[in-house]
Each structure stands twice: as structure tokens, then as C-alpha cells.
Design an enzyme around this catalytic site. Structure first.
Site, short mmCIF file in Angstrom:
data_model
loop_
_atom_site.label_atom_id
_atom_site.label_comp_id
_atom_site.label_asym_id
_atom_site.label_seq_id
_atom_site.Cartn_x
_atom_site.Cartn_y
_atom_site.Cartn_z
N ASP A 116 0.86 -1.18 0.00
CA ASP A 116 0.00 0.00 0.00
C ASP A 116 0.90 1.23 0.00
O ASP A 116 1.97 1.23 0.63
CB ASP A 116 -0.90 0.02 1.23
CG ASP A 116 -1.98 -1.06 1.19
OD1 ASP A 116 -2.36 -1.47 0.08
OD2 ASP A 116 -2.44 -1.48 2.26
N ASP A 133 -6.97 -1.55 -4.53
CA ASP A 133 -8.03 -1.19 -3.58
C ASP A 133 -9.00 -0.19 -4.20
O ASP A 133 -10.21 -0.30 -4.02
CB ASP A 133 -7.43 -0.59 -2.30
CG ASP A 133 -6.56 -1.57 -1.53
OD1 ASP A 133 -6.75 -2.78 -1.67
OD2 ASP A 133 -5.67 -1.09 -0.79
#
Length: 191
Positions: A116, A133
Site C-alpha cells: 500500500d 483497492d
């Protein structure tokens, strides 16, 4: 079907290329501020699900991601809707992007941590996320919208208007006669 594959491929490639670049150039570096107060690139490894929930259950999330991919592929056989093709493409590309991390990244196969790196409005402490995401969230929002508007995967549209149902015990001629008999009575009360 072709549109679903193209959308999924674009989301997947963008996700994997962006993760490669941030790991190569930003991991172990200070966070990079792109837009002060609004967008920061900072690399973290996420063992859990979205928002770092369930960090000790990486293998469970891998199995869930595999199940989601299989469900999307099976559902796609009935696909005859352009908006649903885009929606499922976003979901599939995002799911496969994060699944790739879980299968191939450190610390072990099928237990890998997802990369991330996007942090928006850091002051709010909004969780760090990635492009996969984003694809999943956008696909989920579109799916809810399409379902709410009655768009079906097979290309049909369900409406809220119920179909008129005739009284099965009464023939069409009898109902016509009842309607005509009621009209003079209305005229007398009006006049």
C-alpha cells in the site's frame, strides 16, 4: 466479456507497475508529499485486509480473494451489460492485483503482504491504500448503484412498477360490463 477483460487488465497492470515503482524507489525512504496536506506516497506492507483489519489472517484473505475471482469469472458467463462489464472488470482487476501480492510477496507464498502506498489527507489518518483497492472500491460502488437502479448482469433492467394483474376469476367481457355499468352512476352523482 472483452470489455471486462480489458478493464481488469488495465487495473491489474496499473496496480502492479505502480507497486513495483514505489517499492523500487520509495520503500525505506521518507514519505513523498505530492500535494501538501492532500496526497502523500508512503510505502507500507499490509498483512491484513482493507484498513489493516485482520493482520494475522493473511491466508484467509488469500482464500477469500481466490473465491471472489472465481465468482466473478463464473458470473461473467451471463454478462450482457456494458456497465456491469466495467464494474466486474474493476473488481476483478483489483482482486487479482492484491491476490498477486498475497501469493508472491514477502514473507511467504500465499501469505504475502500487500503493498500500500497512497495516503490521502494524512491529517485524517485515512488508511494507506493502493490502486487495486481503488478498483475494488469503485467497482463496489458501481455494483451498488447498478443494483439500486435495477440494471441486471444479463442486460435487462428490473423496474419497480408492478405488472397489472387481472382478476383471474372474472372474464374480460364481465370486467368491461362492470366498468360500463359504473359510468352512468358516476354521471348521476356529478350532475
Amino acid at each position: 466479456m472483452a470489455l471486462l477483460v480489458v478493464v481488469a487488465a488495465v487495473v491489474y497492470v496499473l496496480d502492479q507497475v505502480s507497486k513495483f515503482l514505489v517499492v523500487e524507489f520509495l520503500e525505506h525512504e521518507e514519505p513523498l508529499t505530492v500535494v501538501p496536506g492532500a496526497l502523500v506516497l508512503t510505502v507500507i506492507r499490509n498483512a491484513g485486509a482493507a484498513f489493516s483489519i485482520g493482520t494475522g489472517m493473511t491466508i484467509v484473505f488469500t482464500v477469500i480473494a481466490l473465491a471472489v475471482v472465481v465468482a466473478i469469472v463464473r458470473t461473467a458467463r451471463k454478462l450482457h451489460s456494458l456497465p456491469w462489464a466495467i464494474t466486474l472488470g474493476l473488481l476483478l482487476g483489483g482482486a487479482v492485483g492484491n491476490l498477486t501480492d498475497r501469493i508472491f510477496r514477502w514473507p511467504a507464498p500465499f501469505q504475502g503482504h500487500v503493498v500500500d502506498f497512497i495516503q490521502v489527507f494524512p491529517v485524517t489518518r485515512f488508511p494507506v491504500f493502493n490502486l487495486a483497492d481503488s478498483g475494488i472500491v469503485c467497482g463496489g460502488v458501481l455494483a451498488v448503484f447498478l443494483a439500486w437502479r435495477g440494471y441486471q448482469i444479463d442486460g435487462t433492467r428490473q423496474t419497480d412498477k408492478p405488472e397489472p394483474v387481472e382478476d383471474r376469476g372474472q372474464s374480460h367481457a364481465e370486467s368491461e360490463a362492470d366498468t360500463q355499468a359504473a359510468e352512468p352512476a358516476r354521471e348521476r352523482t356529478d350532475g
